[in-house]
Motif scaffolding. Sequence first.
Motif, PDB file in Angstrom:
ATOM      1  N   ALA A 102       0.861  -1.191   0.000  1.00  0.00           N
ATOM      2  CA  ALA A 102       0.000   0.000   0.000  1.00  0.00           C
ATOM      3  C   ALA A 102       0.891   1.232   0.000  1.00  0.00           C
ATOM      4  CB  ALA A 102      -0.905  -0.003   1.223  1.00  0.00           C
ATOM      5  N   GLU A 103       0.293   2.386  -0.311  1.00  0.00           N
ATOM      6  CA  GLU A 103       1.083   3.613  -0.280  1.00  0.00           C
ATOM      7  C   GLU A 103       0.216   4.798   0.119  1.00  0.00           C
ATOM      8  OE1 GLU A 103       0.919   5.174  -4.931  1.00  0.00           O
ATOM      9  OE2 GLU A 103       2.746   4.231  -4.211  1.00  0.00           O
ATOM     10  N   ASN A 104       0.873   5.782   0.709  1.00  0.00           N
ATOM     11  CA  ASN A 104       0.285   7.081   0.988  1.00  0.00           C
ATOM     12  C   ASN A 104       1.103   8.110   0.223  1.00  0.00           C
ATOM     13  OD1 ASN A 104      -1.660   6.116   2.743  1.00  0.00           O
ATOM     14  ND2 ASN A 104      -0.559   6.695   4.596  1.00  0.00           N
ATOM     15  N   VAL A 105       0.439   9.100  -0.341  1.00  0.00           N
ATOM     16  CA  VAL A 105       1.128  10.198  -1.014  1.00  0.00           C
ATOM     17  C   VAL A 105       0.569  11.517  -0.492  1.00  0.00           C
ATOM     18  CG1 VAL A 105       1.622   8.863  -3.103  1.00  0.00           C
ATOM     19  CG2 VAL A 105      -0.449  10.260  -3.001  1.00  0.00           C
ATOM     20  N   LYS A 126      -5.026   6.873   7.168  1.00  0.00           N
ATOM     21  CA  LYS A 126      -4.856   6.403   8.551  1.00  0.00           C
ATOM     22  C   LYS A 126      -4.875   4.874   8.591  1.00  0.00           C
ATOM     23  CE  LYS A 126      -6.879   6.594  13.137  1.00  0.00           C
ATOM     24  NZ  LYS A 126      -7.957   7.072  13.985  1.00  0.00           N
ATOM     25  N   LYS A 127      -5.830   4.289   7.866  1.00  0.00           N
ATOM     26  CA  LYS A 127      -5.939   2.823   7.818  1.00  0.00           C
ATOM     27  C   LYS A 127      -4.635   2.215   7.293  1.00  0.00           C
ATOM     28  CE  LYS A 127      -8.740  -0.868   5.850  1.00  0.00           C
ATOM     29  NZ  LYS A 127      -9.844  -1.200   4.940  1.00  0.00           N
ATOM     30  N   THR A 128      -4.042   2.841   6.299  1.00  0.00           N
ATOM     31  CA  THR A 128      -2.777   2.340   5.761  1.00  0.00           C
ATOM     32  C   THR A 128      -1.673   2.443   6.803  1.00  0.00           C
ATOM     33  OG1 THR A 128      -3.413   2.925   3.501  1.00  0.00           O
ATOM     34  CG2 THR A 128      -1.065   2.636   3.922  1.00  0.00           C
ATOM     35  N   MET A 129      -1.536   3.611   7.440  1.00  0.00           N
ATOM     36  CA  MET A 129      -0.477   3.787   8.448  1.00  0.00           C
ATOM     37  C   MET A 129      -0.623   2.806   9.603  1.00  0.00           C
ATOM     38  SD  MET A 129       0.342   7.847   8.862  1.00  0.00           S
ATOM     39  CE  MET A 129      -1.271   8.256   9.494  1.00  0.00           C
ATOM     40  N   GLU A 130      -1.847   2.485   9.949  1.00  0.00           N
ATOM     41  CA  GLU A 130      -2.106   1.614  11.096  1.00  0.00           C
ATOM     42  C   GLU A 130      -2.271   0.160  10.703  1.00  0.00           C
ATOM     43  OE1 GLU A 130      -5.545   3.379  12.953  1.00  0.00           O
ATOM     44  OE2 GLU A 130      -4.375   5.067  13.760  1.00  0.00           O
ATOM     45  N   GLY A 131      -2.116  -0.159   9.425  1.00  0.00           N
ATOM     46  CA  GLY A 131      -2.395  -1.488   8.910  1.00  0.00           C
ATOM     47  C   GLY A 131      -1.407  -2.567   9.294  1.00  0.00           C
ATOM     48  N   ASP A 132      -1.727  -3.772   8.870  1.00  0.00           N
ATOM     49  CA  ASP A 132      -0.941  -4.968   9.169  1.00  0.00           C
ATOM     50  C   ASP A 132       0.244  -5.056   8.199  1.00  0.00           C
ATOM     51  OD1 ASP A 132      -0.069  -7.417  10.096  1.00  0.00           O
ATOM     52  OD2 ASP A 132      -1.590  -8.562   9.000  1.00  0.00           O
ATOM     53  N   THR A 134       4.728  -4.818   7.785  1.00  0.00           N
ATOM     54  CA  THR A 134       5.984  -5.092   8.487  1.00  0.00           C
ATOM     55  C   THR A 134       7.118  -4.161   8.054  1.00  0.00           C
ATOM     56  OG1 THR A 134       6.570  -6.754   6.817  1.00  0.00           O
ATOM     57  CG2 THR A 134       5.451  -7.538   8.830  1.00  0.00           C
ATOM     58  N   HIS A 135       7.008  -3.596   6.858  1.00  0.00           N
ATOM     59  CA  HIS A 135       8.086  -2.784   6.300  1.00  0.00           C
ATOM     60  C   HIS A 135       7.548  -1.501   5.675  1.00  0.00           C
ATOM     61  CE1 HIS A 135       9.914  -6.756   6.541  1.00  0.00           C
ATOM     62  NE2 HIS A 135      11.085  -6.129   6.542  1.00  0.00           N
ATOM     63  N   THR A 136       8.413  -0.509   5.591  1.00  0.00           N
ATOM     64  CA  THR A 136       8.039   0.764   4.987  1.00  0.00           C
ATOM     65  C   THR A 136       9.271   1.533   4.545  1.00  0.00           C
ATOM     66  OG1 THR A 136       6.621   2.700   5.267  1.00  0.00           O
ATOM     67  CG2 THR A 136       8.105   2.189   7.080  1.00  0.00           C
ATOM     68  N   ALA A 137       9.019   2.556   3.783  1.00  0.00           N
ATOM     69  CA  ALA A 137      10.019   3.584   3.471  1.00  0.00           C
ATOM     70  C   ALA A 137       9.247   4.802   3.022  1.00  0.00           C
ATOM     71  CB  ALA A 137      10.974   3.125   2.393  1.00  0.00           C
ATOM     72  N   VAL A 138       9.794   5.950   3.310  1.00  0.00           N
ATOM     73  CA  VAL A 138       9.177   7.199   2.877  1.00  0.00           C
ATOM     74  C   VAL A 138      10.217   8.017   2.126  1.00  0.00           C
ATOM     75  CG1 VAL A 138       9.639   8.391   5.073  1.00  0.00           C
ATOM     76  CG2 VAL A 138       7.819   9.201   3.576  1.00  0.00           C
ATOM     77  N   PHE A 150       5.607  13.735  -0.945  1.00  0.00           N
ATOM     78  CA  PHE A 150       5.775  12.608  -0.039  1.00  0.00           C
ATOM     79  C   PHE A 150       5.203  11.342  -0.668  1.00  0.00           C
ATOM     80  CE2 PHE A 150       5.211  16.468   2.353  1.00  0.00           C
ATOM     81  CZ  PHE A 150       6.036  16.374   3.472  1.00  0.00           C
ATOM     82  N   THR A 151       5.956  10.253  -0.621  1.00  0.00           N
ATOM     83  CA  THR A 151       5.421   8.930  -0.938  1.00  0.00           C
ATOM     84  C   THR A 151       5.913   7.978   0.140  1.00  0.00           C
ATOM     85  OG1 THR A 151       5.409   9.301  -3.330  1.00  0.00           O
ATOM     86  CG2 THR A 151       5.346   7.014  -2.586  1.00  0.00           C
ATOM     87  N   GLN A 152       4.993   7.309   0.815  1.00  0.00           N
ATOM     88  CA  GLN A 152       5.346   6.276   1.781  1.00  0.00           C
ATOM     89  C   GLN A 152       4.736   4.968   1.325  1.00  0.00           C
ATOM     90  OE1 GLN A 152       4.544   7.000   5.964  1.00  0.00           O
ATOM     91  NE2 GLN A 152       5.884   5.306   6.539  1.00  0.00           N
ATOM     92  N   ILE A 153       5.591   3.958   1.183  1.00  0.00           N
ATOM     93  CA  ILE A 153       5.164   2.635   0.768  1.00  0.00           C
ATOM     94  C   ILE A 153       5.230   1.688   1.958  1.00  0.00           C
ATOM     95  CG2 ILE A 153       5.712   0.642  -0.723  1.00  0.00           C
ATOM     96  CD1 ILE A 153       6.613   2.637  -2.850  1.00  0.00           C
ATOM     97  N   PHE A 154       4.203   0.884   2.098  1.00  0.00           N
ATOM     98  CA  PHE A 154       4.080  -0.092   3.187  1.00  0.00           C
ATOM     99  C   PHE A 154       3.927  -1.479   2.555  1.00  0.00           C
ATOM    100  CE2 PHE A 154       2.179   3.897   4.409  1.00  0.00           C
ATOM    101  CZ  PHE A 154       2.492   4.084   5.723  1.00  0.00           C
ATOM    102  N   PHE A 155       4.495  -2.495   3.202  1.00  0.00           N
ATOM    103  CA  PHE A 155       4.224  -3.858   2.746  1.00  0.00           C
ATOM    104  C   PHE A 155       4.435  -4.848   3.872  1.00  0.00           C
ATOM    105  CE2 PHE A 155       8.757  -3.439   1.702  1.00  0.00           C
ATOM    106  CZ  PHE A 155       9.288  -4.630   2.140  1.00  0.00           C
ATOM    107  N   ARG A 156       3.907  -6.079   3.611  1.00  0.00           N
ATOM    108  CA  ARG A 156       4.155  -7.211   4.525  1.00  0.00           C
ATOM    109  C   ARG A 156       4.429  -8.426   3.677  1.00  0.00           C
ATOM    110  NH1 ARG A 156      -1.714  -7.184   5.350  1.00  0.00           N
ATOM    111  NH2 ARG A 156      -2.528  -8.946   4.214  1.00  0.00           N
TER     112      ARG A 156
END
Length: 156
Positions: A102-105, A126-132, A134-138, A150-156
Amino acid sequence: MRTQFVVLVLFVCTLASCTKESLNTSNIIEAENAKEVELELLRVVNDHRIAIGQPELEYSLVAYEYANAHNDYMISLGDINHHNFSSRASKISSQIGAEFVAENVAKDYDNATDAFQGWLNSSSHKKTMEGDFTHTAVSVKINDTGNLYFTQIFFR
């Protein structure tokens, strides 16, 4: 500290004045500020996750590379978007075996706290930031007019 940095950069430029390329100190200072904002935003997101009982996210260089590339793309268009997200997510998944991405921009926030608050005030971000995850980078980049992207990527 910042004054010492500028003086050091100017001194180095004076020593290297025989080169054909000039060093733009404002770009160096802006790049340094963007890095500081990246680190602060990672810390703020992780502090929030810990406060709500979620685990801290680990930093991912792979996610950072894709977040950087997406910021460059958004800056080239002059607006934020999630264009080609499926392609980014697929590449991240195949490269490191991520199950979910997932990502937030965002853009035009002046600092990490404001970007975080903007995301926190949006139910989907918010749901993305608080989601399940394990890893991220912004990635935070500054366009030619001084606006932050800003781009923040989340993954598990």
